[in-house]
Design an enzyme around this catalytic site. Structure first.
Site, mmCIF file in Angstrom:
data_model
loop_
_atom_site.group_PDB
_atom_site.id
_atom_site.type_symbol
_atom_site.label_atom_id
_atom_site.label_comp_id
_atom_site.label_asym_id
_atom_site.label_seq_id
_atom_site.Cartn_x
_atom_site.Cartn_y
_atom_site.Cartn_z
ATOM 1 N N THR A 16 -2.595 27.828 -43.263
ATOM 2 C CA THR A 16 -1.327 27.220 -42.830
ATOM 3 C C THR A 16 -1.355 25.697 -43.015
ATOM 4 O OG1 THR A 16 -1.122 28.958 -41.167
ATOM 5 C CG2 THR A 16 0.243 27.011 -40.849
ATOM 6 N N GLU A 44 -3.700 30.057 -32.737
ATOM 7 C CA GLU A 44 -5.053 29.915 -33.253
ATOM 8 C C GLU A 44 -5.533 31.252 -33.806
ATOM 9 O OE1 GLU A 44 -6.794 26.887 -33.326
ATOM 10 O OE2 GLU A 44 -4.772 26.303 -32.812
ATOM 11 N N LYS A 87 -7.789 19.790 -26.371
ATOM 12 C CA LYS A 87 -6.980 18.591 -26.666
ATOM 13 C C LYS A 87 -7.034 17.579 -25.525
ATOM 14 C CE LYS A 87 -3.944 21.343 -29.608
ATOM 15 N NZ LYS A 87 -2.817 22.286 -29.594
#
Ligand code: NDP
Ligand code: HSE
Length: 436
Positions: free
Chosen positions: A13, A190, A205
């Site tokens: 992607t 994911e 993150k």
């Protein structure tokens, strides 16, 4: 000037998006970078995938090591993901003196200290804008735009898949599983979607943002993590009735005892801008002592939004390639030898307010018993409502509390659950007003 040569690892992607955007916007990107950024090589396990993407003249391979060791490659773009092969490839590229651009937050949250140290020793850059909030340039903002500030807190919707699921459940009444399937088809999730729905991706993150905001080491193992899999439509509805929206938030805060580092579903007032961030969009609020609250918003996942951040890093590396490593912006904003050892405080010590939903048998004295218990733990109630039962003798009691310490709420919940009139586990969701 001769083009800078890049090799892309992973034609999935984000790899595909990066190639496409680089090609489409080549002329403007070159004008910004000062020289062309040319894709020389693409590696993918599935050679056909790499071939489909590559134009004539681009070398394709199913052996990523050919790129990390190729003498003509200046920047390796790691878009494979995961913590095994990706780590080996990044360390190999660094050892070969190549700069690295990656979107791999799982890898950096777990092995960032080792990777950044290796890069420093070699005088190369490891850039990772795409690792946090997809297309939103939050790393740049934290690392450069806000450097004057003592950061006070950060709260972010930083997992597009989870936000997409919560939005669709609330707006369309769809089931959790139906929406997760859609997110996977759209390329947001994911490889292992439990990372998205269990809050692990958001924890990766927030770990990176906390390190940059507070000048502390990258410490993924210290994040308290709770996902969205246990949320019900009922709590989403009740929260709305009370003027709140439930979001999966990554939160990091500087408090007296240290640093809070946590990811969990959170009730936030609907009137806050961030409460209205829907779908795959991400938003991060950063509160600095000088600037006050600032908000960063945009697409948090997907091929081209993520490519936007990958390419921003490529341009940065291209511009800085010849700069003395000492004069580059440090990977985590603070000088690596000046990191602080401020502790991450355990969740039990975190202070916040709470939404509690209790399923009880509708009979006299129940409210009194429950309020007695919370008073014993010095917990102050800000609102309490009972939802009428239509076809049973059970009712839901919803209680909102003022600020209290997590260990007190935990102890109160244990006692409430032991009451014979309480029929189910107490649902507990934390509340953040995000106003100070
Ligand atoms: P994809 O699974 O779509 O792409 C990864 C590609 O790498 C696949 O084509 C895969 O092939 C290939 N690959 C796997 N192992 C190897 C190997 N040993 N050598 C060469 N190629 C290999 O993942 P994404 O593009 O979604 O994600 C890439 C990275 O970007 C991850 O770190 C992710 O966390 C991060 N990211 C993703 C975002 C998104 O919106 N998707 C947003 C922000 C960050 P195969 O399919 O055959 O296994
Ligand atoms: N799976 C991640 C998300 C991709 O849904 O936000 C972006 O990091």
């Amino acid at each position: 000037m001769k083009p800078i040569h890049i090799g892309i690892l992973g034609a999935g992607t984000v790899g595909g998006g990066t190639y496409t955007v680089l090609k489409r916007n080549q002329e403007e990107i070159t004008r910004r970078a000062g020289r062309a950024i040319a894709v020389k090589m693409i590696a993918d396990k599935d050679l056909a995938k790499a071939r489909k993407l590559a134009d004539q003249g681009v070398i394709v391979t199913d052996n990523a090591h050919e790129i990390t060791t190729h003498p003509d490659i200046d920047i390796v773009v790691e878009l494979i993901g995961g913590q095994t092969i990706a780590k080996d490839l990044i360390l190999e590229a660094i050892a070969q003196g190549k700069h690295v651009v990656t979107a791999n937050k799982a890898l950096l949250a777990n092995h960032g200290t080792e990777i950044f140290a290796a890069a420093r020793a070699k005088g190369v850059i490891v850039a990772f804008e795409a690792a946090v909030a997809g297309g939103v340039p939050i790393i740049k903002a934290l690392r450069e735009g806000l450097t004057a500030n003592r950061i006070i807190w950060i709260a972010g919707i930083i997992n597009g898949t989870a936000n997409f699921i919560l939005s669709e459940m609330r707006e369309k009444g769809l089931s959790f599983t139906q929406v997760l399937e859609q997110a996977q088809k759209l390329g947001y999730a994911e490889a292992d979607p439990t990372y998205d729905v269990e809050g692990i991706d958001a924890a990766h993150k927030i770990t990176l943002m906390a390190a940059i905001a507070f000048g502390i080491p990258v410490q993924f193992s210290k994040v308290y993590t709770e996902g969205i899999t246990k949320l019900t439509g009922e709590d989403i509805r009740y929260a709305e009735e009370l003027g709140y929206r439930i979001k999966l938030l990554g939160i990091t805060k500087r408090v007296e005892k240290g640093i809070e580092l946590r990811v969990h579903p959170t009730l936030i007032p609907v009137r806050r801008l961030i409460a209205n961030v829907e779908g795959v969009m991400n938003a991060v609020v950063v509160k600095g002592d000088a600037v006050g609250a600032t908000l960063y918003y945009g697409a948090g996942a997907g091929a081209e939004p993520t490519a936007s951040s990958v390419i921003a890093d490529l341009v940065d590396v291209t511009r800085l390639q010849t700069a003395d490593p000492m004069h580059r912006v440090p990977a985590l904003s603070f000088q690596p030898d000046l990191l602080s050892d401020t502790p991450v405080i355990p969740m039990e010590e975190v202070e916040t307010s709470y939404y509690l939903r209790m399923q009880v048998i509708d009979k006299p004295g129940v409210m009194a018993e429950i309020t007695r218990i919370v008073a014993d733990y010095n917990i102050s109630i800000s609102a309490m409502i009972q939802k009428e039962a239509h076809d049973s003798d059970r009712v839901s009691i919803i209680m909102l509390t003022h600020l209290t310490v997590e260990k007190n709420i935990n102890a109160a919940i244990v006692r409430i659950e032991s009451l014979p009139v309480v029929t189910d586990k107490v649902i507990r969701i934390r509340i953040e007003e995000l106003n100070n």
